[in-house]
Design a protein around this motif. Structure first.
Motif, PDB file in Angstrom:
ATOM      1  N   ARG A   1       0.837  -1.215   0.000  1.00 50.04           N
ATOM      2  CA  ARG A   1       0.000   0.000   0.000  1.00 50.04           C
ATOM      3  C   ARG A   1       0.863   1.254   0.000  1.00 50.04           C
ATOM      4  NH1 ARG A   1      -5.342  -0.233   1.867  1.00 50.04           N
ATOM      5  NH2 ARG A   1      -5.199   1.739   2.977  1.00 50.04           N
ATOM      6  N   GLY A   2       2.178   1.094   0.012  1.00 49.16           N
ATOM      7  CA  GLY A   2       3.073   2.247  -0.014  1.00 49.16           C
ATOM      8  C   GLY A   2       3.467   2.742   1.361  1.00 49.16           C
ATOM      9  N   VAL A   3       3.139   1.956   2.393  1.00 49.15           N
ATOM     10  CA  VAL A   3       3.504   2.355   3.764  1.00 49.15           C
ATOM     11  C   VAL A   3       5.007   2.138   3.949  1.00 49.15           C
ATOM     12  CG1 VAL A   3       3.114   1.867   6.217  1.00 49.15           C
ATOM     13  CG2 VAL A   3       1.196   1.750   4.600  1.00 49.15           C
ATOM     14  N   GLY A   4       5.678   3.081   4.592  1.00 50.58           N
ATOM     15  CA  GLY A   4       7.122   2.984   4.839  1.00 50.58           C
ATOM     16  C   GLY A   4       7.472   1.810   5.739  1.00 50.58           C
ATOM     17  N   ASP A   5       8.726   1.364   5.648  1.00 52.30           N
ATOM     18  CA  ASP A   5       9.167   0.148   6.349  1.00 52.30           C
ATOM     19  C   ASP A   5       8.868   0.122   7.844  1.00 52.30           C
ATOM     20  OD1 ASP A   5      10.016  -1.268   4.222  1.00 52.30           O
ATOM     21  OD2 ASP A   5      12.147  -0.781   4.439  1.00 52.30           O
ATOM     22  N   LEU A   6       9.319   1.140   8.562  1.00 47.79           N
ATOM     23  CA  LEU A   6       9.200   1.094  10.014  1.00 47.79           C
ATOM     24  C   LEU A   6       7.742   1.227  10.456  1.00 47.79           C
ATOM     25  CD1 LEU A   6      11.294   0.712  12.286  1.00 47.79           C
ATOM     26  CD2 LEU A   6      11.141   3.162  12.704  1.00 47.79           C
ATOM     27  N   VAL A   7       6.991   2.079   9.764  1.00 47.88           N
ATOM     28  CA  VAL A   7       5.566   2.235  10.093  1.00 47.88           C
ATOM     29  C   VAL A   7       4.830   0.917   9.809  1.00 47.88           C
ATOM     30  CG1 VAL A   7       3.428   3.478   9.573  1.00 47.88           C
ATOM     31  CG2 VAL A   7       5.585   4.734   9.690  1.00 47.88           C
ATOM     32  N   ALA A   8       5.181   0.265   8.691  1.00 44.67           N
ATOM     33  CA  ALA A   8       4.555  -1.016   8.335  1.00 44.67           C
ATOM     34  C   ALA A   8       4.866  -2.073   9.391  1.00 44.67           C
ATOM     35  CB  ALA A   8       5.029  -1.476   6.958  1.00 44.67           C
ATOM     36  N   ASP A   9       6.136  -2.145   9.798  1.00 45.73           N
ATOM     37  CA  ASP A   9       6.524  -3.126  10.825  1.00 45.73           C
ATOM     38  C   ASP A   9       5.802  -2.867  12.141  1.00 45.73           C
ATOM     39  OD1 ASP A   9       8.226  -4.532   9.187  1.00 45.73           O
ATOM     40  OD2 ASP A   9      10.033  -3.484   9.828  1.00 45.73           O
ATOM     41  N   LEU A  10       5.741  -1.603  12.508  1.00 46.56           N
ATOM     42  CA  LEU A  10       5.101  -1.256  13.784  1.00 46.56           C
ATOM     43  C   LEU A  10       3.603  -1.575  13.747  1.00 46.56           C
ATOM     44  CD1 LEU A  10       5.290   0.048  16.599  1.00 46.56           C
ATOM     45  CD2 LEU A  10       4.899   2.273  15.513  1.00 46.56           C
ATOM     46  N   ALA A  11       2.935  -1.162  12.669  1.00 48.11           N
ATOM     47  CA  ALA A  11       1.496  -1.431  12.551  1.00 48.11           C
ATOM     48  C   ALA A  11       1.241  -2.938  12.526  1.00 48.11           C
ATOM     49  CB  ALA A  11       0.944  -0.777  11.285  1.00 48.11           C
ATOM     50  N   ALA A  12       2.128  -3.700  11.887  1.00 48.94           N
ATOM     51  CA  ALA A  12       1.956  -5.154  11.816  1.00 48.94           C
ATOM     52  C   ALA A  12       2.090  -5.788  13.203  1.00 48.94           C
ATOM     53  CB  ALA A  12       2.973  -5.766  10.857  1.00 48.94           C
ATOM     54  N   GLU A  13       3.047  -5.315  14.002  1.00 53.38           N
ATOM     55  CA  GLU A  13       3.203  -5.869  15.354  1.00 53.38           C
ATOM     56  C   GLU A  13       1.980  -5.545  16.210  1.00 53.38           C
ATOM     57  OE1 GLU A  13       5.310  -8.038  16.230  1.00 53.38           O
ATOM     58  OE2 GLU A  13       6.572  -7.856  14.466  1.00 53.38           O
ATOM     59  N   VAL A  14       1.500  -4.310  16.095  1.00 57.92           N
ATOM     60  CA  VAL A  14       0.322  -3.917  16.871  1.00 57.92           C
ATOM     61  C   VAL A  14      -0.900  -4.690  16.361  1.00 57.92           C
ATOM     62  CG1 VAL A  14      -1.179  -1.999  17.542  1.00 57.92           C
ATOM     63  CG2 VAL A  14       1.293  -1.629  17.359  1.00 57.92           C
ATOM     64  N   GLY A  15      -0.996  -4.821  15.035  1.00 59.91           N
ATOM     65  CA  GLY A  15      -2.110  -5.557  14.435  1.00 59.91           C
ATOM     66  C   GLY A  15      -2.090  -7.025  14.817  1.00 59.91           C
ATOM     67  N   ASN A  16      -0.909  -7.586  14.893  1.00 60.25           N
ATOM     68  CA  ASN A  16      -0.787  -8.985  15.273  1.00 60.25           C
ATOM     69  C   ASN A  16      -1.177  -9.188  16.740  1.00 60.25           C
ATOM     70  OD1 ASN A  16      -0.145 -11.698  14.876  1.00 60.25           O
ATOM     71  ND2 ASN A  16       1.939 -11.396  15.631  1.00 60.25           N
ATOM     72  N   LEU A  17      -0.797  -8.219  17.576  1.00 53.47           N
ATOM     73  CA  LEU A  17      -1.211  -8.281  18.982  1.00 53.47           C
ATOM     74  C   LEU A  17      -2.733  -8.156  19.081  1.00 53.47           C
ATOM     75  CD1 LEU A  17      -0.618  -8.328  22.031  1.00 53.47           C
ATOM     76  CD2 LEU A  17      -0.184  -5.861  21.915  1.00 53.47           C
ATOM     77  N   ALA A  18      -3.322  -7.288  18.249  1.00 56.27           N
ATOM     78  CA  ALA A  18      -4.784  -7.145  18.216  1.00 56.27           C
ATOM     79  C   ALA A  18      -5.429  -8.476  17.826  1.00 56.27           C
ATOM     80  CB  ALA A  18      -5.188  -6.063  17.220  1.00 56.27           C
ATOM     81  N   PHE A  19      -4.815  -9.136  16.855  1.00 54.82           N
ATOM     82  CA  PHE A  19      -5.343 -10.427  16.411  1.00 54.82           C
ATOM     83  C   PHE A  19      -5.277 -11.461  17.533  1.00 54.82           C
ATOM     84  CE2 PHE A  19      -4.435 -14.584  14.288  1.00 54.82           C
ATOM     85  CZ  PHE A  19      -5.716 -14.788  13.811  1.00 54.82           C
ATOM     86  N   ARG A  20      -4.105 -11.603  18.153  1.00 56.34           N
ATOM     87  CA  ARG A  20      -3.923 -12.608  19.213  1.00 56.34           C
ATOM     88  C   ARG A  20      -4.843 -12.344  20.394  1.00 56.34           C
ATOM     89  NH1 ARG A  20       1.820 -11.324  19.398  1.00 56.34           N
ATOM     90  NH2 ARG A  20       1.499 -11.221  21.640  1.00 56.34           N
ATOM     91  N   THR A  21      -4.948 -11.055  20.766  1.00 60.09           N
ATOM     92  CA  THR A  21      -5.783 -10.703  21.918  1.00 60.09           C
ATOM     93  C   THR A  21      -7.264 -10.969  21.616  1.00 60.09           C
ATOM     94  OG1 THR A  21      -4.158  -8.998  22.467  1.00 60.09           O
ATOM     95  CG2 THR A  21      -6.286  -8.852  23.565  1.00 60.09           C
ATOM     96  N   SER A  22      -7.693 -10.572  20.415  1.00 62.79           N
ATOM     97  CA  SER A  22      -9.094 -10.806  20.027  1.00 62.79           C
ATOM     98  C   SER A  22      -9.392 -12.301  20.007  1.00 62.79           C
ATOM     99  CB  SER A  22      -9.381 -10.249  18.626  1.00 62.79           C
ATOM    100  OG  SER A  22      -9.021  -8.903  18.545  1.00 62.79           O
TER     101      SER A  22
END
Lengths: 189, 189
Positions: A137-158
């Motif tokens: 989607r054109g998201v920069g590397d560090l922002v993509a990595d950070l959002a993915a870690e937070v998103g993955n935590l959201a997934f696991r917690t949900s």
């Protein structure tokens, strides 16, 4: 009966989980799973590469679905919003009918260190799929990595919340709530 | 020579990595590692349980050090600040003399899927240690989990940057910089 067995995949999944729960994962053989399902070993191997795949076979479908939905999310969506849209779509897989099976599966995994490792690796695979889809989607590397870690935590917690015996909410609702809580928690880190 | 070999641990580590690099990890035996180091297999097994431990033996020391430093961080430190303090302390392990060994180790791991999985699992172990240490500080569950995921990403990113051939910065400096960038990135997710 012909070579094509109706609902063979589901019957084998259910039979396997019954046996894993009764006898333990390590002590269960593919022959026993097939027998319990009233099918042959040959049919088992048409559906699964091995008994571990009964527990983890859905992983690729899940990663692919999440990645597709992230890529396809509205252009205006922020990285975590795009992940939210994708995780809500997983509701299709984590349906109410699937919940009991998922709970039993989790109990089997909790009791076996090799399976616990596999489950952790699955989680890192999903985070990597999220980050890759965000980069598309054109998201920069560090922002993509950070959002993915937070998103993955959201997934696991949900997912954990969805499995709790007292839970009555659907998966999508839990995702929305968890992401909201994570945004609030972010202020405190 | 007596039973106690000076620098045996280091000599075995260096010999193992040389051989893994030359012949591949799977093709290297413990006997060959001991021979290259000018030591016996017996001495090898006094230092490592198996050849994989040469690559991953430092993991427990690392997790313990990080957890201790998080627990001991100033009371006023926020969760991510406490993690930052802990990661800067890892500088002791990731010293300039250690860098070449770490680069070679990374190349060996990159070439072997089983070792890559082990490295991913190590990463989840560190995140879990961070979250547990934050809970000991009285941090709530979700905030602790979130800070641990962000902290673990900070660790991985700093480590990758430290290994880059062109890098001339020390590990602690890279940690400070990465955490700053992650705080800025958080606004965009």
């Amino acid at each position: 009966m012909g070579r094509w067995e109706p609902n063979a995949h589901e019957r084998l999944s259910l039979a396997a989980l019954e046996l894993f729960t009764e006898r333990g994962y390590d002590s269960t053989t593919v022959a026993e799973i097939a027998e319990r399902a009233g099918l042959t070993k040959r049919t088992f191997f048409r559906h699964f590469a091995d008994k571990r795949e009964v527990l983890f076979g859905g992983q690729n479908t899940l990663s692919r679905l999440i990645a597709e939905k992230i890529t396809g999310a509205d252009e205006s969506a922020s990285p975590l919003e795009a992940i939210g849209v994708a995780l809500e779509a997983v509701d299709v897989i984590f349906s109410p009918e699937r919940r009991q099976w998922a709970q039993q599966r989790q109990a089997v995994i909790a009791g076996n260190s090799e399976l616990r490792e596999r489950e952790l690796l699955k989680s890192t695979t999903i985070a990597a799929a999220m980050a890759a889809a965000l980069r598309e989607r054109g998201v920069g590397d560090l922002v993509a990595d950070l959002a993915a870690e937070v998103g993955n935590l959201a997934f696991r917690t949900s997912f954990e919340r969805w499995l709790e015996p007292a839970n009555e909410q659907g998966f999508a609702e839990l995702v929305r709530q968890t992401i909201k809580e994570l945004r609030a928690a972010a202020i405190h880190i």
